[in-house]
Design a protein around this motif. Structure first.
Motif, PDB file in Angstrom:
ATOM      1  N   ARG A 195      28.390  31.571 -43.499  1.00  0.00           N
ATOM      2  CA  ARG A 195      28.733  31.818 -42.085  1.00  0.00           C
ATOM      3  C   ARG A 195      30.025  32.603 -41.962  1.00  0.00           C
ATOM      4  NH1 ARG A 195      31.888  29.641 -38.077  1.00  0.00           N
ATOM      5  NH2 ARG A 195      31.022  29.781 -35.952  1.00  0.00           N
ATOM      6  N   SER A 196      31.087  32.162 -42.649  1.00  0.00           N
ATOM      7  CA  SER A 196      32.369  32.854 -42.545  1.00  0.00           C
ATOM      8  C   SER A 196      32.295  34.269 -43.107  1.00  0.00           C
ATOM      9  CB  SER A 196      33.451  32.056 -43.267  1.00  0.00           C
ATOM     10  OG  SER A 196      33.139  31.905 -44.643  1.00  0.00           O
ATOM     11  N   SER A 197      31.573  34.443 -44.204  1.00  0.00           N
ATOM     12  CA  SER A 197      31.443  35.770 -44.788  1.00  0.00           C
ATOM     13  C   SER A 197      30.630  36.698 -43.897  1.00  0.00           C
ATOM     14  CB  SER A 197      30.793  35.668 -46.168  1.00  0.00           C
ATOM     15  OG  SER A 197      30.630  36.936 -46.748  1.00  0.00           O
ATOM     16  N   MET A 198      29.532  36.178 -43.335  1.00  0.00           N
ATOM     17  CA  MET A 198      28.708  36.985 -42.456  1.00  0.00           C
ATOM     18  C   MET A 198      29.461  37.391 -41.195  1.00  0.00           C
ATOM     19  SD  MET A 198      25.788  38.457 -41.891  1.00  0.00           S
ATOM     20  CE  MET A 198      24.500  37.763 -42.917  1.00  0.00           C
ATOM     21  N   LEU A 199      30.248  36.476 -40.635  1.00  0.00           N
ATOM     22  CA  LEU A 199      31.033  36.810 -39.449  1.00  0.00           C
ATOM     23  C   LEU A 199      32.041  37.919 -39.754  1.00  0.00           C
ATOM     24  CD1 LEU A 199      31.744  33.306 -37.868  1.00  0.00           C
ATOM     25  CD2 LEU A 199      30.330  35.143 -36.923  1.00  0.00           C
ATOM     26  N   GLU A 200      32.662  37.855 -40.913  1.00  0.00           N
ATOM     27  CA  GLU A 200      33.625  38.896 -41.290  1.00  0.00           C
ATOM     28  C   GLU A 200      32.951  40.250 -41.422  1.00  0.00           C
ATOM     29  OE1 GLU A 200      36.837  39.842 -44.879  1.00  0.00           O
ATOM     30  OE2 GLU A 200      35.719  37.948 -44.824  1.00  0.00           O
ATOM     31  N   VAL A 201      31.760  40.262 -42.022  1.00  0.00           N
ATOM     32  CA  VAL A 201      31.043  41.528 -42.194  1.00  0.00           C
ATOM     33  C   VAL A 201      30.554  42.060 -40.846  1.00  0.00           C
ATOM     34  CG1 VAL A 201      28.994  42.592 -43.206  1.00  0.00           C
ATOM     35  CG2 VAL A 201      30.363  41.006 -44.560  1.00  0.00           C
ATOM     36  N   LEU A 202      30.044  41.188 -39.985  1.00  0.00           N
ATOM     37  CA  LEU A 202      29.518  41.627 -38.690  1.00  0.00           C
ATOM     38  C   LEU A 202      30.594  42.214 -37.795  1.00  0.00           C
ATOM     39  CD1 LEU A 202      26.982  38.758 -37.834  1.00  0.00           C
ATOM     40  CD2 LEU A 202      26.460  41.096 -38.555  1.00  0.00           C
ATOM     41  N   ASN A 203      31.838  41.849 -38.015  1.00  0.00           N
ATOM     42  CA  ASN A 203      32.940  42.377 -37.215  1.00  0.00           C
ATOM     43  C   ASN A 203      33.599  43.599 -37.845  1.00  0.00           C
ATOM     44  OD1 ASN A 203      32.736  40.403 -35.171  1.00  0.00           O
ATOM     45  ND2 ASN A 203      33.903  38.937 -36.405  1.00  0.00           N
ATOM     46  N   SER A 204      33.036  44.118 -38.919  1.00  0.00           N
ATOM     47  CA  SER A 204      33.614  45.287 -39.585  1.00  0.00           C
ATOM     48  C   SER A 204      33.216  46.569 -38.877  1.00  0.00           C
ATOM     49  CB  SER A 204      33.177  45.331 -41.053  1.00  0.00           C
ATOM     50  OG  SER A 204      31.773  45.379 -41.143  1.00  0.00           O
ATOM     51  N   ASN A 205      33.921  47.640 -39.213  1.00  0.00           N
ATOM     52  CA  ASN A 205      33.729  48.912 -38.510  1.00  0.00           C
ATOM     53  C   ASN A 205      32.365  49.531 -38.780  1.00  0.00           C
ATOM     54  OD1 ASN A 205      36.291  48.844 -37.348  1.00  0.00           O
ATOM     55  ND2 ASN A 205      37.244  49.799 -39.151  1.00  0.00           N
ATOM     56  N   TYR A 206      31.882  49.465 -40.020  1.00  0.00           N
ATOM     57  CA  TYR A 206      30.621  50.144 -40.315  1.00  0.00           C
ATOM     58  C   TYR A 206      29.439  49.438 -39.654  1.00  0.00           C
ATOM     59  CZ  TYR A 206      29.344  46.704 -43.917  1.00  0.00           C
ATOM     60  OH  TYR A 206      28.991  45.567 -44.585  1.00  0.00           O
ATOM     61  N   ILE A 207      29.558  48.156 -39.371  1.00  0.00           N
ATOM     62  CA  ILE A 207      28.502  47.468 -38.626  1.00  0.00           C
ATOM     63  C   ILE A 207      28.508  47.923 -37.174  1.00  0.00           C
ATOM     64  CG2 ILE A 207      27.698  45.225 -37.796  1.00  0.00           C
ATOM     65  CD1 ILE A 207      27.109  45.706 -40.719  1.00  0.00           C
ATOM     66  N   ARG A 208      29.691  48.085 -36.596  1.00  0.00           N
ATOM     67  CA  ARG A 208      29.761  48.614 -35.217  1.00  0.00           C
ATOM     68  C   ARG A 208      29.220  50.029 -35.152  1.00  0.00           C
ATOM     69  NH1 ARG A 208      34.616  45.383 -34.952  1.00  0.00           N
ATOM     70  NH2 ARG A 208      35.843  47.075 -35.872  1.00  0.00           N
ATOM     71  N   THR A 209      29.467  50.820 -36.213  1.00  0.00           N
ATOM     72  CA  THR A 209      28.935  52.181 -36.241  1.00  0.00           C
ATOM     73  C   THR A 209      27.412  52.171 -36.320  1.00  0.00           C
ATOM     74  OG1 THR A 209      30.933  52.959 -37.377  1.00  0.00           O
ATOM     75  CG2 THR A 209      28.981  54.365 -37.499  1.00  0.00           C
ATOM     76  N   ALA A 210      26.861  51.291 -37.134  1.00  0.00           N
ATOM     77  CA  ALA A 210      25.397  51.191 -37.247  1.00  0.00           C
ATOM     78  C   ALA A 210      24.774  50.791 -35.914  1.00  0.00           C
ATOM     79  CB  ALA A 210      25.037  50.178 -38.327  1.00  0.00           C
ATOM     80  N   ARG A 211      25.404  49.880 -35.215  1.00  0.00           N
ATOM     81  CA  ARG A 211      24.877  49.490 -33.906  1.00  0.00           C
ATOM     82  C   ARG A 211      25.024  50.617 -32.895  1.00  0.00           C
ATOM     83  NH1 ARG A 211      27.579  43.426 -34.072  1.00  0.00           N
ATOM     84  NH2 ARG A 211      25.756  42.333 -34.984  1.00  0.00           N
ATOM     85  N   ALA A 212      26.124  51.363 -32.982  1.00  0.00           N
ATOM     86  CA  ALA A 212      26.337  52.475 -32.057  1.00  0.00           C
ATOM     87  C   ALA A 212      25.300  53.572 -32.250  1.00  0.00           C
ATOM     88  CB  ALA A 212      27.744  53.042 -32.235  1.00  0.00           C
ATOM     89  N   LYS A 213      24.779  53.701 -33.462  1.00  0.00           N
ATOM     90  CA  LYS A 213      23.732  54.693 -33.723  1.00  0.00           C
ATOM     91  C   LYS A 213      22.383  54.284 -33.153  1.00  0.00           C
ATOM     92  CE  LYS A 213      25.691  56.617 -37.987  1.00  0.00           C
ATOM     93  NZ  LYS A 213      25.471  56.819 -39.450  1.00  0.00           N
ATOM     94  N   GLY A 214      22.290  53.061 -32.661  1.00  0.00           N
ATOM     95  CA  GLY A 214      21.039  52.601 -32.074  1.00  0.00           C
ATOM     96  C   GLY A 214      20.088  51.933 -33.042  1.00  0.00           C
ATOM     97  N   LEU A 215      20.583  51.540 -34.220  1.00  0.00           N
ATOM     98  CA  LEU A 215      19.701  50.867 -35.175  1.00  0.00           C
ATOM     99  C   LEU A 215      19.297  49.495 -34.643  1.00  0.00           C
ATOM    100  CD1 LEU A 215      21.470  51.656 -38.581  1.00  0.00           C
ATOM    101  CD2 LEU A 215      19.419  52.710 -37.647  1.00  0.00           C
ATOM    102  N   PRO A 216      18.073  49.082 -34.906  1.00  0.00           N
ATOM    103  CA  PRO A 216      17.664  47.727 -34.487  1.00  0.00           C
ATOM    104  C   PRO A 216      18.546  46.665 -35.137  1.00  0.00           C
ATOM    105  CG  PRO A 216      15.770  49.040 -35.161  1.00  0.00           C
ATOM    106  CD  PRO A 216      16.979  49.823 -35.556  1.00  0.00           C
TER     107      PRO A 216
END
Length: 307
Positions: A195-216
């Motif tokens: 849980r703690s590791s996943m939360l850290e990764v989900l809040n990283s910049n490249y995850i926000r970039t992937a979501r901004a690109k419209g990926l599911p």
């Protein structure tokens, strides 16, 4: 990678030798011996027994003979208390039992704990997250020496659904309670780490970039967030696996499974040096092997890691 693996194997050999030497000296430094009891044997009888097992030789000679037998013949010697059995036979009988329910406990703890941790991170601050965290906390405060009697009270004494102990050839009815009792606390730790590791990764910049690109969201989780979040978990899984395989003393004693934990306790109480040494060396070897496997998995999970 091959060079790194070869270096780690070279380091493992002297590590095991040091483990053998230290364990051997500590066991022989303790007062008493495998043939001492409340009613001491006559001196001549004790001398003959010690001569039979080589215990009358100087300590360095005993150590040399013991290490030579392990390295050359893979022979851990005879049991001092069980006259008709060797240490190899005792471990060959107990290890498959311990490995069976220990391996099942590892799979159950990893799958359930990892799933709870991932779901809790994805659904942060929702009722699902609170439920997963509550289950983890509850499992963490119930170690196996508490879970074992509770399970017997509920499923054997109260409901009468499951046998209270025994192995019965590894029947599923005899496996359920040992697996639950052994896996719960590890499952809680795996869930919290995931849980703690996943939360850290989900809040990283490249995850926000992937979501901004419209990926599911499913693609973001499975392809971009899951593997990097497993790096801290892998470092724990190696230790957890060895702990569940070899740290099953309570399970063996309480459920009378006949695994290595019972043999280790009996050998410690009876000062059976050879059995204690054999199990100690096996635990050390497993720890080194799975620590190496965990390190090698890092490079597969995170390509940025290079050895």
């Amino acid at each position: 990678m091959l060079k790194y693996t070869f270096r780690r194997v070279l380091v493992a050999i002297p590590t095991l030798l040091i483990l053998i030497i230290i364990s051997f000296l500590l066991m022989h430094a303790a007062p008493g011996g495998p043939f001492t009891s409340e009613r001491p044997l006559p001196p001549q009888v004790l001398a003959n027994i010690e001569a039979k097992y080589g215990l009358d030789n100087p300590l360095y000679v005993q150590l040399w003979e013991y290490m030579r037998g392990i390295v050359i013949e893979f022979d851990f010697g005879p049991s001092f208390q069980r006259k008709d059995r060797t240490v190899n036979e005792i471990m060959a009988q107990g290890f498959p039992i311990t490995f069976t329910y220990g391996g099942l406990s590892f799979v159950a703890a990893t799958l359930i704990g990892g799933t709870l941790g991932i779901v809790a991170a994805i659904r942060q601050n929702t009722i699902i997250d609170y439920f997963a965290v509550g289950v983890s906390i509850g499992a963490q405060v119930l170690p196996n020496f508490v879970m074992a009697p509770l399970l017997v009270w509920l499923f054997t004494l109260t409901l009468g659904w499951l046998p209270g102990g025994g192995w019965n050839g590894g029947a599923w009815q005899n496996l359920i309670m040992p697996v639950i009792a052994l896996s719960t606390s590890y499952m809680a730790s795996i869930s919290r780490i995931t849980r703690s590791s996943m939360l850290e990764v989900l809040n990283s910049n490249y995850i926000r970039t992937a979501r901004a690109k419209g990926l599911p969201e499913r693609t973001v989780i499975l392809r971009h967030a899951l593997k990097p979040s497993l790096v801290p978990l892998i470092s724990y899984l190696g230790v957890a696996f060895v702990g569940m395989i070899t740290g099953s003393v309570v399970i063996d004693i309480y459920f009378s499974t006949g695994g290595m934990g019972q043999a280790f306790v009996n050998s410690a109480l009876n000062r059976d040096y050879s059995v204690m040494m054999g199990i100690t060396i096996l635990v050390g070897a497993l720890t080194i092997v799975f620590a190496l496997l965990a390190d090698l998995l890092y490079a597969w999970v995170d390509p940025k890691i290079r050895y």
